[in-house]
Design an enzyme around this catalytic site. Structure first.
Site, mmCIF file in Angstrom:
data_model
loop_
_atom_site.group_PDB
_atom_site.id
_atom_site.type_symbol
_atom_site.label_atom_id
_atom_site.label_comp_id
_atom_site.label_asym_id
_atom_site.label_seq_id
_atom_site.Cartn_x
_atom_site.Cartn_y
_atom_site.Cartn_z
ATOM 1 N N HIS A 193 0.616 -1.386 0.246
ATOM 2 C CA HIS A 193 -0.015 0.070 -0.107
ATOM 3 C C HIS A 193 0.628 0.944 0.211
ATOM 4 O O HIS A 193 0.482 2.325 0.646
ATOM 5 C CB HIS A 193 -0.730 0.011 1.433
ATOM 6 N N HIS A 267 -10.117 6.381 5.392
ATOM 7 C CA HIS A 267 -8.999 6.326 4.817
ATOM 8 C C HIS A 267 -8.313 6.783 4.902
ATOM 9 O O HIS A 267 -8.949 8.191 4.550
ATOM 10 C CB HIS A 267 -9.502 4.712 4.158
ATOM 11 N N ARG A 276 -10.824 -2.839 -1.924
ATOM 12 C CA ARG A 276 -10.003 -3.736 -1.664
ATOM 13 C C ARG A 276 -11.212 -4.017 -0.451
ATOM 14 O O ARG A 276 -11.273 -5.787 -0.293
ATOM 15 C CB ARG A 276 -9.180 -3.567 -0.891
ATOM 16 N N ASP A 321 -10.302 -3.295 6.561
ATOM 17 C CA ASP A 321 -10.176 -4.094 7.728
ATOM 18 C C ASP A 321 -11.016 -4.335 8.708
ATOM 19 O O ASP A 321 -11.323 -5.099 9.617
ATOM 20 C CB ASP A 321 -9.085 -2.845 9.255
#
Length: 392
Positions: A193, A267, A276, A321
Protein backbone atom coordinates in the site's frame (compact mmCIF):
# COMPACT_ATOMS: atom_id res chain seq x y z
CA UNK A 1 8.05 36.39 12.01
CA UNK A 2 5.21 34.21 10.80
CA UNK A 3 5.36 30.54 11.66
CA UNK A 4 6.49 28.38 8.73
CA UNK A 5 3.81 26.12 7.28
CA UNK A 6 4.11 22.37 7.38
CA UNK A 7 2.02 19.25 6.82
CA UNK A 8 1.11 17.60 10.12
CA UNK A 9 1.40 13.85 9.75
CA UNK A 10 3.13 14.50 6.38
CA UNK A 11 -0.30 14.63 4.72
CA UNK A 12 0.17 15.13 0.99
CA UNK A 13 3.95 15.28 1.25
CA UNK A 14 5.78 13.47 -1.55
CA UNK A 15 8.68 11.59 0.04
CA UNK A 16 10.03 9.71 -2.95
CA UNK A 17 9.41 7.88 -6.20
CA UNK A 18 8.29 4.27 -6.47
CA UNK A 19 7.44 1.83 -9.24
CA UNK A 20 5.73 -0.59 -6.86
CA UNK A 21 2.23 0.67 -6.15
CA UNK A 22 -0.41 3.29 -6.91
CA UNK A 23 -2.88 4.30 -4.19
CA UNK A 24 -5.77 6.70 -4.69
CA UNK A 25 -4.34 8.34 -7.80
CA UNK A 26 -7.43 7.85 -9.96
CA UNK A 27 -6.27 4.43 -11.08
CA UNK A 28 -7.36 2.62 -7.93
CA UNK A 29 -4.96 0.26 -6.19
CA UNK A 30 -2.39 -1.39 -8.43
CA UNK A 31 0.70 -3.50 -7.76
CA UNK A 32 3.34 -2.79 -10.40
CA UNK A 33 0.56 -1.79 -12.79
CA UNK A 34 -1.79 -4.73 -12.10
CA UNK A 35 -5.16 -3.88 -10.62
CA UNK A 36 -5.77 -5.43 -7.22
CA UNK A 37 -9.23 -6.64 -8.25
CA UNK A 38 -7.73 -8.78 -11.01
CA UNK A 39 -5.01 -10.08 -8.72
CA UNK A 40 -7.50 -10.99 -5.96
CA UNK A 41 -9.78 -12.76 -8.40
CA UNK A 42 -7.27 -14.67 -10.50
CA UNK A 43 -3.96 -14.91 -8.60
CA UNK A 44 -2.53 -16.31 -5.40
CA UNK A 45 -0.52 -14.51 -2.75
CA UNK A 46 2.61 -16.25 -4.02
CA UNK A 47 2.10 -14.72 -7.46
CA UNK A 48 1.65 -11.29 -5.89
CA UNK A 49 4.68 -11.71 -3.62
CA UNK A 50 6.79 -12.71 -6.64
CA UNK A 51 5.44 -9.71 -8.55
CA UNK A 52 6.33 -7.28 -5.78
CA UNK A 53 9.76 -8.69 -4.92
CA UNK A 54 10.99 -9.74 -8.35
CA UNK A 55 9.16 -7.23 -10.53
CA UNK A 56 6.98 -9.51 -12.64
CA UNK A 57 4.25 -12.11 -12.39
CA UNK A 58 5.71 -15.61 -12.51
CA UNK A 59 4.86 -18.10 -15.22
CA UNK A 60 3.60 -21.54 -14.20
CA UNK A 61 7.07 -23.06 -13.76
CA UNK A 62 8.36 -20.07 -11.81
CA UNK A 63 5.31 -20.10 -9.56
CA UNK A 64 5.74 -23.79 -8.76
CA UNK A 65 9.39 -23.19 -7.95
CA UNK A 66 8.56 -20.18 -5.80
CA UNK A 67 5.92 -22.07 -3.80
CA UNK A 68 8.39 -24.89 -3.13
CA UNK A 69 11.10 -22.34 -2.25
CA UNK A 70 8.90 -20.79 0.43
CA UNK A 71 7.87 -24.24 1.67
CA UNK A 72 11.52 -25.21 2.16
CA UNK A 73 12.09 -22.12 4.32
CA UNK A 74 9.38 -23.07 6.85
CA UNK A 75 11.53 -25.36 8.94
CA UNK A 76 12.35 -23.55 12.19
CA UNK A 77 15.93 -23.70 13.36
CA UNK A 78 16.80 -25.10 16.78
CA UNK A 79 17.66 -21.58 17.91
CA UNK A 80 14.33 -20.17 16.72
CA UNK A 81 12.36 -22.92 18.47
CA UNK A 82 14.30 -22.38 21.70
CA UNK A 83 13.60 -18.64 21.66
CA UNK A 84 9.90 -19.15 20.93
CA UNK A 85 9.61 -21.63 23.77
CA UNK A 86 11.24 -19.20 26.18
CA UNK A 87 9.00 -16.28 25.28
CA UNK A 88 6.03 -15.96 27.67
CA UNK A 89 2.73 -17.38 26.54
CA UNK A 90 1.25 -14.04 27.52
CA UNK A 91 3.36 -12.14 24.98
CA UNK A 92 1.62 -9.96 22.44
CA UNK A 93 1.66 -11.84 19.10
CA UNK A 94 3.20 -8.82 17.38
CA UNK A 95 6.12 -9.12 19.78
CA UNK A 96 6.53 -12.69 18.55
CA UNK A 97 6.71 -11.46 14.96
CA UNK A 98 9.27 -8.78 15.81
CA UNK A 99 11.36 -11.25 17.79
CA UNK A 100 11.25 -13.80 14.97
CA UNK A 101 12.66 -11.19 12.59
CA UNK A 102 15.42 -10.32 15.06
CA UNK A 103 16.33 -13.97 15.56
CA UNK A 104 16.54 -14.46 11.81
CA UNK A 105 18.74 -11.39 11.54
CA UNK A 106 21.06 -12.74 14.24
CA UNK A 107 21.45 -16.31 13.04
CA UNK A 108 21.01 -15.80 9.29
CA UNK A 109 22.17 -12.21 8.71
CA UNK A 110 21.92 -10.41 5.44
CA UNK A 111 25.00 -10.73 3.26
CA UNK A 112 26.48 -7.23 3.15
CA UNK A 113 28.17 -6.05 -0.02
CA UNK A 114 30.82 -3.47 0.94
CA UNK A 115 31.38 -2.64 -2.73
CA UNK A 116 27.76 -1.89 -3.57
CA UNK A 117 25.43 -0.27 -1.06
CA UNK A 118 22.60 -0.42 -3.59
CA UNK A 119 22.35 -4.19 -3.46
CA UNK A 120 23.03 -6.93 -0.97
CA UNK A 121 23.58 -10.36 -2.37
CA UNK A 122 20.73 -12.15 -0.60
CA UNK A 123 18.21 -9.36 0.00
CA UNK A 124 15.54 -11.20 -1.99
CA UNK A 125 16.17 -14.41 -0.08
CA UNK A 126 15.82 -12.52 3.21
CA UNK A 127 12.40 -11.34 2.08
CA UNK A 128 11.33 -14.83 1.05
CA UNK A 129 12.58 -16.35 4.29
CA UNK A 130 10.68 -13.84 6.39
CA UNK A 131 7.46 -14.36 4.42
CA UNK A 132 7.86 -18.11 4.84
CA UNK A 133 8.87 -18.15 8.50
CA UNK A 134 6.52 -15.62 10.12
CA UNK A 135 3.42 -17.85 10.13
CA UNK A 136 5.22 -21.00 11.32
CA UNK A 137 7.05 -19.06 14.06
CA UNK A 138 3.83 -17.50 15.36
CA UNK A 139 1.95 -20.79 15.33
CA UNK A 140 4.81 -22.78 16.84
CA UNK A 141 4.80 -20.35 19.77
CA UNK A 142 1.00 -20.47 19.94
CA UNK A 143 0.66 -24.27 19.90
CA UNK A 144 3.56 -24.72 22.32
CA UNK A 145 2.15 -22.39 24.94
CA UNK A 146 -1.52 -23.23 24.39
CA UNK A 147 -1.29 -27.00 24.05
CA UNK A 148 2.27 -27.87 25.07
CA UNK A 149 2.87 -29.20 21.55
CA UNK A 150 6.09 -28.80 19.55
CA UNK A 151 4.59 -28.83 16.08
CA UNK A 152 6.27 -29.56 12.77
CA UNK A 153 6.01 -26.30 10.85
CA UNK A 154 6.62 -27.64 7.35
CA UNK A 155 3.46 -28.97 5.78
CA UNK A 156 3.15 -30.07 2.14
CA UNK A 157 5.94 -29.06 -0.27
CA UNK A 158 3.36 -27.46 -2.55
CA UNK A 159 1.36 -25.73 0.17
CA UNK A 160 0.82 -22.01 -0.19
CA UNK A 161 1.39 -19.57 2.64
CA UNK A 162 -2.36 -19.56 3.31
CA UNK A 163 -2.59 -23.36 3.31
CA UNK A 164 0.36 -23.68 5.67
CA UNK A 165 -1.04 -21.07 8.04
CA UNK A 166 -4.51 -22.58 8.28
CA UNK A 167 -3.14 -26.11 8.63
CA UNK A 168 -0.83 -25.11 11.48
CA UNK A 169 -3.48 -23.00 13.19
CA UNK A 170 -6.23 -25.63 13.10
CA UNK A 171 -3.86 -28.61 13.23
CA UNK A 172 -5.51 -30.35 10.31
CA UNK A 173 -4.25 -31.74 7.02
CA UNK A 174 -7.55 -30.98 5.28
CA UNK A 175 -8.63 -27.41 5.98
CA UNK A 176 -11.76 -25.97 4.37
CA UNK A 177 -10.61 -24.74 0.92
CA UNK A 178 -12.95 -21.75 1.20
CA UNK A 179 -11.20 -20.63 4.37
CA UNK A 180 -7.81 -21.13 2.77
CA UNK A 181 -8.81 -19.08 -0.27
CA UNK A 182 -10.31 -16.35 1.92
CA UNK A 183 -7.02 -16.03 3.82
CA UNK A 184 -5.11 -16.12 0.54
CA UNK A 185 -7.17 -13.25 -0.89
CA UNK A 186 -6.72 -11.24 2.29
CA UNK A 187 -2.95 -11.64 1.99
CA UNK A 188 -3.14 -10.27 -1.55
CA UNK A 189 -5.15 -7.26 -0.39
CA UNK A 190 -2.80 -6.52 2.52
CA UNK A 191 0.42 -7.14 0.58
CA UNK A 192 1.26 -3.57 -0.42
CA UNK A 193 0.00 0.00 0.00
CA UNK A 194 2.65 2.48 -1.11
CA UNK A 195 4.22 4.66 1.63
CA UNK A 196 1.89 3.61 4.43
CA UNK A 197 3.26 4.32 7.92
CA UNK A 198 4.96 0.93 8.39
CA UNK A 199 6.47 0.97 4.91
CA UNK A 200 7.72 4.51 5.39
CA UNK A 201 9.23 3.44 8.71
CA UNK A 202 11.08 0.63 6.94
CA UNK A 203 12.28 3.07 4.27
CA UNK A 204 13.63 5.48 6.90
CA UNK A 205 15.60 2.66 8.53
CA UNK A 206 16.82 1.43 5.15
CA UNK A 207 17.99 4.93 4.25
CA UNK A 208 20.65 4.65 6.96
CA UNK A 209 22.04 1.61 5.07
CA UNK A 210 20.76 -0.74 7.75
CA UNK A 211 19.89 -4.39 7.02
CA UNK A 212 16.59 -5.91 5.90
CA UNK A 213 15.81 -7.37 9.32
CA UNK A 214 16.23 -4.07 11.16
CA UNK A 215 14.00 -2.35 8.62
CA UNK A 216 11.32 -5.03 8.95
CA UNK A 217 11.46 -4.76 12.74
CA UNK A 218 10.81 -1.03 12.38
CA UNK A 219 7.85 -1.79 10.16
CA UNK A 220 6.41 -4.36 12.58
CA UNK A 221 6.62 -1.91 15.46
CA UNK A 222 4.83 0.71 13.38
CA UNK A 223 2.17 -1.71 12.19
CA UNK A 224 1.34 -2.71 15.74
CA UNK A 225 -0.39 0.61 16.48
CA UNK A 226 -4.22 0.64 16.39
CA UNK A 227 -4.27 3.46 13.84
CA UNK A 228 -2.46 1.21 11.35
CA UNK A 229 -2.33 -2.59 11.47
CA UNK A 230 -4.12 -2.94 14.77
CA UNK A 231 -7.23 -1.41 13.20
CA UNK A 232 -8.55 -4.82 12.12
CA UNK A 233 -8.42 -6.11 15.69
CA UNK A 234 -10.12 -2.96 16.96
CA UNK A 235 -12.79 -3.26 14.25
CA UNK A 236 -13.69 -6.81 15.24
CA UNK A 237 -13.83 -5.96 18.93
CA UNK A 238 -16.29 -3.19 18.07
CA UNK A 239 -18.44 -5.37 15.82
CA UNK A 240 -18.55 -8.24 18.31
CA UNK A 241 -19.94 -5.95 21.04
CA UNK A 242 -23.32 -5.90 19.35
CA UNK A 243 -25.74 -8.83 19.49
CA UNK A 244 -28.18 -7.67 16.79
CA UNK A 245 -28.19 -5.23 13.86
CA UNK A 246 -30.59 -2.93 15.73
CA UNK A 247 -28.31 -2.89 18.75
CA UNK A 248 -25.39 -2.11 16.45
CA UNK A 249 -27.24 0.83 14.94
CA UNK A 250 -28.07 2.30 18.32
CA UNK A 251 -24.53 1.69 19.58
CA UNK A 252 -23.01 3.42 16.57
CA UNK A 253 -25.31 6.41 16.89
CA UNK A 254 -24.22 6.73 20.52
CA UNK A 255 -20.53 6.59 19.55
CA UNK A 256 -21.05 9.22 16.87
CA UNK A 257 -22.92 11.48 19.28
CA UNK A 258 -19.98 11.18 21.68
CA UNK A 259 -17.60 11.94 18.79
CA UNK A 260 -15.73 8.65 19.29
CA UNK A 261 -13.55 7.13 16.59
CA UNK A 262 -15.26 4.20 14.85
CA UNK A 263 -12.55 1.79 13.73
CA UNK A 264 -12.81 0.21 10.30
CA UNK A 265 -14.22 3.25 8.52
CA UNK A 266 -12.63 5.88 6.32
CA UNK A 267 -9.10 6.04 4.98
CA UNK A 268 -6.26 8.54 4.98
CA UNK A 269 -5.88 8.37 1.19
CA UNK A 270 -9.10 7.04 -0.35
CA UNK A 271 -11.94 9.54 -0.62
CA UNK A 272 -14.46 7.60 -2.68
CA UNK A 273 -14.11 4.17 -1.12
CA UNK A 274 -11.42 1.59 -0.41
CA UNK A 275 -11.21 -0.61 -3.55
CA UNK A 276 -10.26 -3.59 -1.38
CA UNK A 277 -13.35 -3.41 0.80
CA UNK A 278 -15.94 -4.83 -1.66
CA UNK A 279 -13.67 -7.82 -2.29
CA UNK A 280 -13.28 -8.74 1.35
CA UNK A 281 -16.96 -7.93 2.04
CA UNK A 282 -17.95 -10.55 -0.53
CA UNK A 283 -15.76 -13.09 1.23
CA UNK A 284 -17.28 -12.25 4.62
CA UNK A 285 -20.76 -12.76 3.17
CA UNK A 286 -19.74 -15.96 1.39
CA UNK A 287 -18.22 -17.47 4.52
CA UNK A 288 -21.28 -16.56 6.58
CA UNK A 289 -23.42 -18.45 4.08
CA UNK A 290 -21.06 -21.44 3.99
CA UNK A 291 -20.90 -21.67 7.78
CA UNK A 292 -24.68 -21.22 7.75
CA UNK A 293 -25.27 -20.85 11.47
CA UNK A 294 -27.47 -18.21 13.13
CA UNK A 295 -24.36 -16.79 14.79
CA UNK A 296 -22.43 -16.38 11.53
CA UNK A 297 -25.38 -14.89 9.66
CA UNK A 298 -26.10 -12.47 12.50
CA UNK A 299 -22.47 -11.36 12.78
CA UNK A 300 -22.41 -10.51 9.10
CA UNK A 301 -25.77 -8.75 9.40
CA UNK A 302 -24.42 -6.66 12.29
CA UNK A 303 -21.41 -5.62 10.22
CA UNK A 304 -23.60 -4.83 7.23
CA UNK A 305 -25.90 -2.64 9.32
CA UNK A 306 -22.92 -0.78 10.73
CA UNK A 307 -21.73 -0.08 7.20
CA UNK A 308 -25.15 1.27 6.27
CA UNK A 309 -25.38 3.51 9.34
CA UNK A 310 -21.92 5.00 8.85
CA UNK A 311 -22.65 5.76 5.22
CA UNK A 312 -26.03 7.29 6.08
CA UNK A 313 -24.83 9.35 9.01
CA UNK A 314 -21.26 10.30 8.08
CA UNK A 315 -20.83 9.34 4.43
CA UNK A 316 -17.96 7.13 5.59
CA UNK A 317 -17.13 3.87 3.83
CA UNK A 318 -15.60 0.72 5.25
CA UNK A 319 -11.90 0.16 4.75
CA UNK A 320 -10.17 -3.20 4.28
CA UNK A 321 -9.82 -3.80 8.01
CA UNK A 322 -13.56 -3.81 8.74
CA UNK A 323 -14.71 -6.88 6.81
CA UNK A 324 -11.27 -8.52 6.94
CA UNK A 325 -11.82 -8.86 10.67
CA UNK A 326 -15.03 -10.81 10.01
CA UNK A 327 -13.28 -13.03 7.46
CA UNK A 328 -10.48 -13.84 9.91
CA UNK A 329 -12.96 -14.60 12.68
CA UNK A 330 -14.88 -16.96 10.41
CA UNK A 331 -11.56 -18.69 9.63
CA UNK A 332 -11.01 -19.29 13.37
CA UNK A 333 -8.04 -16.92 13.54
CA UNK A 334 -7.70 -15.47 17.07
CA UNK A 335 -8.39 -11.75 17.17
CA UNK A 336 -4.91 -10.83 18.34
CA UNK A 337 -3.50 -12.71 15.33
CA UNK A 338 -5.21 -10.41 12.83
CA UNK A 339 -2.31 -7.93 12.72
CA UNK A 340 0.37 -10.67 12.58
CA UNK A 341 -1.39 -12.02 9.47
CA UNK A 342 -1.11 -8.49 8.11
CA UNK A 343 2.65 -8.74 8.79
CA UNK A 344 2.95 -11.93 6.74
CA UNK A 345 1.28 -10.24 3.78
CA UNK A 346 2.93 -6.82 3.99
CA UNK A 347 6.44 -8.24 4.32
CA UNK A 348 6.38 -8.69 0.56
CA UNK A 349 5.67 -4.98 0.14
CA UNK A 350 8.10 -3.89 2.84
CA UNK A 351 11.05 -5.79 1.37
CA UNK A 352 10.16 -4.60 -2.13
CA UNK A 353 10.43 -1.01 -0.92
CA UNK A 354 13.63 -1.77 1.00
CA UNK A 355 15.22 -3.10 -2.19
CA UNK A 356 13.91 -0.16 -4.21
CA UNK A 357 15.17 2.40 -1.66
CA UNK A 358 18.68 0.99 -1.96
CA UNK A 359 18.75 1.65 -5.69
CA UNK A 360 18.65 5.43 -5.26
CA UNK A 361 19.22 5.98 -1.57
CA UNK A 362 19.15 9.26 0.30
CA UNK A 363 19.27 9.45 4.08
CA UNK A 364 15.86 10.49 5.40
CA UNK A 365 16.37 13.58 7.55
CA UNK A 366 13.38 15.95 7.78
CA UNK A 367 13.39 19.01 10.01
CA UNK A 368 10.90 20.26 12.58
CA UNK A 369 9.49 23.64 13.56
CA UNK A 370 10.94 24.40 16.98
CA UNK A 371 8.30 25.39 19.57
CA UNK A 372 10.36 25.20 22.78
CA UNK A 373 11.84 27.88 25.04
CA UNK A 374 13.75 30.76 23.49
CA UNK A 375 17.47 29.86 23.79
CA UNK A 376 18.28 33.55 24.20
CA UNK A 377 16.11 33.67 27.30
CA UNK A 378 17.08 30.32 28.80
CA UNK A 379 20.33 30.72 30.76
CA UNK A 380 21.92 27.65 32.31
CA UNK A 381 20.99 27.13 35.99
CA UNK A 382 23.54 25.44 38.32
CA UNK A 383 22.16 22.33 40.00
CA UNK A 384 22.15 23.82 43.51
CA UNK A 385 19.91 26.67 42.34
CA UNK A 386 17.33 24.64 40.44
CA UNK A 387 13.79 24.61 41.82
CA UNK A 388 11.75 21.42 42.08
CA UNK A 389 9.41 21.23 39.12
CA UNK A 390 6.57 18.99 38.14
CA UNK A 391 6.66 16.82 35.06
CA UNK A 392 5.77 18.37 31.74
Amino acid sequence: MSKPSYSKGLVGVIAGESAICTVGTGQGLNYRGYNVNDLAEHSTFEEVSHLLLYGHLPNKRQLEQYIRRLANFRQLSTAMRAVLEQLPGSSHPMDIMRTAASVMGSFEPEDENPNNEKQRNNQWECGDRLIAIFGPALLYWYQYHKNGTKIETRTGPNDTVAQNFVKLLLQTDNPDPNMVRAVDVSLILYAEHDFAASTFGAIVTTSTLSDVYSSVCTAIGTLRGPLHGGANEAAYRLISQFKTPDEAEQGLLKLLKEKKIVMGFGHRVYRKGDPRSPIVRDWARKLSEIINTPYAKNLYAVAERMEQVMMREKKMFTNLDFYASIVYHFCHIPTDFFTPVFVIARTSGWVSHIIEQRQDNKLMRPISIYTGPDPAKTPYVPIDKRLERSKL
